[in-house]
Design a protein around this motif. Sequence first.
Motif, PDB file in Angstrom:
ATOM      1  N   SER A   1      37.960  30.316   1.787  1.00 30.03           N
ATOM      2  CA  SER A   1      39.421  30.502   1.915  1.00 30.03           C
ATOM      3  C   SER A   1      39.719  31.973   2.220  1.00 30.03           C
ATOM      4  O   SER A   1      40.520  32.285   3.106  1.00 30.03           O
ATOM      5  CB  SER A   1      40.145  30.108   0.629  1.00 30.03           C
ATOM      6  OG  SER A   1      39.882  28.770   0.288  1.00 30.03           O
TER       7      SER A   1
ATOM      8  N   ALA B   1      46.734  26.720   7.656  1.00 32.73           N
ATOM      9  CA  ALA B   1      46.617  27.267   6.293  1.00 32.73           C
ATOM     10  C   ALA B   1      47.079  26.215   5.281  1.00 32.73           C
ATOM     11  O   ALA B   1      46.445  26.024   4.236  1.00 32.73           O
ATOM     12  CB  ALA B   1      47.446  28.549   6.148  1.00 32.73           C
TER      13      ALA B   1
ATOM     14  N   TYR C   1      41.475  33.345   5.651  1.00 27.79           N
ATOM     15  CA  TYR C   1      42.729  34.110   5.689  1.00 27.79           C
ATOM     16  C   TYR C   1      42.510  35.518   6.243  1.00 27.79           C
ATOM     17  O   TYR C   1      43.400  36.075   6.869  1.00 27.79           O
ATOM     18  CB  TYR C   1      43.392  34.120   4.303  1.00 27.79           C
ATOM     19  CG  TYR C   1      43.812  32.724   3.879  1.00 27.79           C
ATOM     20  CD1 TYR C   1      44.453  31.881   4.783  1.00 27.79           C
ATOM     21  CD2 TYR C   1      43.526  32.227   2.614  1.00 27.79           C
ATOM     22  CE1 TYR C   1      44.805  30.584   4.431  1.00 27.79           C
ATOM     23  CE2 TYR C   1      43.888  30.934   2.251  1.00 27.79           C
ATOM     24  CZ  TYR C   1      44.529  30.120   3.162  1.00 27.79           C
ATOM     25  OH  TYR C   1      44.876  28.841   2.828  1.00 27.79           O
TER      26      TYR C   1
ATOM     27  N   MET D   1      48.488  37.552   5.081  1.00 31.37           N
ATOM     28  CA  MET D   1      47.164  36.918   5.099  1.00 31.37           C
ATOM     29  C   MET D   1      46.128  37.757   4.336  1.00 31.37           C
ATOM     30  O   MET D   1      45.258  37.209   3.653  1.00 31.37           O
ATOM     31  CB  MET D   1      46.700  36.701   6.546  1.00 31.37           C
ATOM     32  CG  MET D   1      47.425  35.572   7.255  1.00 31.37           C
ATOM     33  SD  MET D   1      47.053  33.969   6.455  1.00 31.37           S
ATOM     34  CE  MET D   1      48.167  32.888   7.367  1.00 31.37           C
TER      35      MET D   1
ATOM     36  N   VAL E   1      53.261  28.481   1.550  1.00 30.97           N
ATOM     37  CA  VAL E   1      52.919  28.304   2.974  1.00 30.97           C
ATOM     38  C   VAL E   1      53.960  27.397   3.647  1.00 30.97           C
ATOM     39  O   VAL E   1      54.390  27.660   4.779  1.00 30.97           O
ATOM     40  CB  VAL E   1      51.492  27.729   3.145  1.00 30.97           C
ATOM     41  CG1 VAL E   1      51.156  27.555   4.617  1.00 30.97           C
ATOM     42  CG2 VAL E   1      50.467  28.644   2.501  1.00 30.97           C
TER      43      VAL E   1
END
Length: 170
Positions: free
Chosen positions: A20, A90, A24, A43, A134
């Motif tokens: 993850s 995302a 990002y 991010m 998000v």
Amino acid sequence: MLKERLEKNLNKQINKELFSAYLYMSMGAYFQSANLLGFANWMHIQAQEEMQHAQKFYNYINERGARVILEQIEKPKTEWASNLNAFEEALAHEEFITNSINELVNIALEEKDHATNIFLQWFVTEQVEEEASVTEIINKLKLMKDAPGGIFMLDRELAQRQLNIQQTAQ
Ligand code: OFO
């Protein structure tokens, strides 16, 4: 002592959290290259939070007298079709992580490991926030439909995000 099945799956979760962070960071680099520095900041902060999540699992496994085994981290994508597409991916990734956390809770309950169940509850709550934040950005991007003024305003807003230092020690 952790049951082997939990040890294995908690170790897998470290890898997912590290991936993850990697994903990002890659999205951050994508926004950086488009000169959307606020989007990139959002991010980068997200990536740092993911590192904290990985550290929480790492610490917990150690605290329970089990062994952390790190595996190879998959290469993330580097390009997305649009700003919206990156955030939609995302969200899809966070939904995948939510399922993974829920599955860990199921295993902890099946193994009657109440301590691990309690440990995981923090992540259950965190995932609700992850998906909500998000989704909020996706909704804004859909509303503005790439209007430059809207993107500029959102970029300024996302530049404000700061790292929330989480307690990683158990
Ligand atoms: Fe660790 O919560 Fe996102 O992936």
